[in-house]
Design an enzyme around this catalytic site. Structure first.
Site, short mmCIF file in Angstrom:
data_model
loop_
_atom_site.label_atom_id
_atom_site.label_comp_id
_atom_site.label_asym_id
_atom_site.label_seq_id
_atom_site.Cartn_x
_atom_site.Cartn_y
_atom_site.Cartn_z
N THR A 82 31.89 41.66 7.49
CA THR A 82 31.34 43.00 7.71
C THR A 82 31.88 43.50 9.06
O THR A 82 32.96 44.07 9.12
CB THR A 82 29.80 43.02 7.67
N LYS A 133 30.57 34.05 7.52
CA LYS A 133 30.69 35.38 8.10
C LYS A 133 29.52 35.60 9.04
O LYS A 133 28.44 35.04 8.87
CB LYS A 133 30.75 36.47 7.04
N THR A 142 23.17 30.32 8.54
CA THR A 142 23.92 31.37 9.22
C THR A 142 23.84 32.61 8.38
O THR A 142 23.19 32.63 7.35
CB THR A 142 25.38 30.97 9.45
N GLU A 200 29.47 40.44 18.04
CA GLU A 200 29.79 41.86 18.16
C GLU A 200 29.95 42.25 19.63
O GLU A 200 29.02 42.13 20.43
CB GLU A 200 28.69 42.70 17.50
N ASN A 238 26.42 48.75 17.02
CA ASN A 238 25.16 48.79 16.30
C ASN A 238 24.47 50.16 16.33
O ASN A 238 23.55 50.42 15.55
CB ASN A 238 24.22 47.71 16.84
N THR A 276 27.38 54.23 9.59
CA THR A 276 28.30 55.34 9.34
C THR A 276 29.70 54.85 9.10
O THR A 276 30.01 53.69 9.28
CB THR A 276 28.30 56.29 10.55
#
Length: 393
Positions: A142, A168, A179, A265, A388, A393
């Site tokens: 993702t 992932k 996970t 991230e 985040n 979007t």
């Protein structure tokens, strides 16, 4: 990456948007022993609810995974969609519906676009003759920036086998079970009860000691399928073969877990938080996780600020036994604090130099006992907020 008796496939189904692989299939040519661990979040995605129900049988032959849509908080329709996805795959493969595990990851609260799933499943089945595990690793991403794969070779009674896995995860990472998504396959024959025990132990020492942002997902799932295609005598607990298998399994899952943290991230740092000298291993782990999840600590890592006081504060509120007058703290091998106070001298400059590295270790010695634990975390950057803030979007 070859694992005997397993086939892989991935296609573009445009689950969220076109232009990338987002629907994947793992298929064992024979029924495989299943070990499974799922999220402890009380809000569970439809595929998790279905998976937990089916995992009780301990057998699986196929895993179908989509990215781009979590199929979580989707009510009765979400369960119907998970079951239909399973049924479509089972019919395409000619296997029992109950032998299929379904998994999803992506946006929460949005209904799964089943017309795209229906169109993608036949292509998945057709692609099994040419697909790879690498394709699966890419399809389940993702916000990940790279696919996560790992494999090890083992030997049981002179017969070689392989353990391979994909995972992932980059955000909403503090699994507290497994996970975000992790799928492992092995062609080794393993006694079922011990396989499940071994997998839980491996998960606890890997996926359960990582955190990026302290959030536990609604979809966390870790599966291990063992089909015995290598042809070895089944591995049993307490044997040398079991010890070797356990080591190889732990190596694979820990490597995958570390890759998830490295890909956190917006992350710019990979940090190991070690707490030792605790009253117990449980206390050490609890204190380490408090440090690893502290926003103040993580932002200091991002700013490369040797603010060791934030770390001691996190240990202090973690709920474990602490005597401030006994605590020592290190950045790598640089002593920052001793007996709970600043070490002085050039510690500030040397500590700052450590924090400028991409990877380092923070060690807290509580001086109370023999308990120790290590947790892996990342820093908290401006990019994490940006990613985040507009995830949907």
């Amino acid at each position: 990456m070859m694992v005997k008796g397993f086939k892989f496939s991935a296609v573009e189904a445009a689950i969220k948007k076109p232009g990338r692989l987002d629907l994947a299939l793992i298929f064992s040519e024979t029924p495989a022993t299943l070990a499974a661990v799922f999220t402890t979040n009380k809000v569970k995605a439809a595929p998790v609810v279905l998976g937990m129900e089916r995992a009780k049988e301990g057998v699986c032959q196929a895993v179908v995974v989509n990215s781009g849509n979590a199929n979580a908080c989707t009510g009765s329709r979400g369960m119907e969609d998970a079951r239909e996805t399973s049924r479509l795959v089972a019919e395409g493969l000619g296997i029992p519906d109950e032998a299929v595990q379904v998994s999803s990851t992506g946006v929460i609260g949005v209904q799964l676009p089943m017309d795209r799933v229906r169109g993608g499943v036949p292509k998945l089945v057709e692609g099994l003759e040419s697909g790879t595990l690498d394709d699966v690793a890419r399809a389940i991403m993702t916000t990940d920036t790279f696919p996560k794969l790992e494999a090890r070779q083992g030997d049981a009674g002179g017969v070689s086998y392989t353990i391979a896995g994909v995972a992932k995860g980059a955000g909403m990472i503090m699994p507290n079970m497994a996970t975000m998504l992790a799928f492992l396959v092995t062609d080794a024959a393993v006694e079922p009860a011990w396989l499940r025990k071994a997998f839980r132990q491996a998960v606890d020492a890997s996926f359960n000691v990582i955190t990026v942002d302290g959030d536990t997902s609604t979809n966390d799932t870790a599966l291990l399928l063992a089909n015995g295609a290598a042809g070895n005598v089944p591995i049993h607990e307490g044997t040398p073969e079991a010890a070797r298998f356990m080591q190889e399994l732990q190596d694979v899952v820990l490597a995958l877990a570390r890759q998830i943290v490295r890909d956190g991230e917006g992350a710019t740092k990979f940090v190991a938080i070690t707490v030792k000298g605790a009253s117990s291993a449980g206390d050490a782990r609890q204190a380490a996780m408090a440090v690893a999840n502290s926003s103040l600590v993580k932002t200091a890592f991002f700013g490369q600020d040797a603010n060791w006081g934030r770390i001691l504060a996190a240990v202090g509120y973690s709920g474990v036994a602490v005597d401030p007058d006994r605590v020592a703290l290190f950045f790598d091998d640089v002593l920052m604090a001793s007996n709970g106070v600043f070490a002085g001298g050039d510690a500030e400059a040397r500590g700052s130099a450590v924090l400028h590295k991409d990877e380092f270790t923070v060690t807290v010695d509580l001086g109370l006992g023999e308990g120790s634990a290590t947790v892996y975390t990342s820093d908290l950057s401006l990019d994490y907020v940006k990613i985040n803030a507009d995830y949907r979007t």
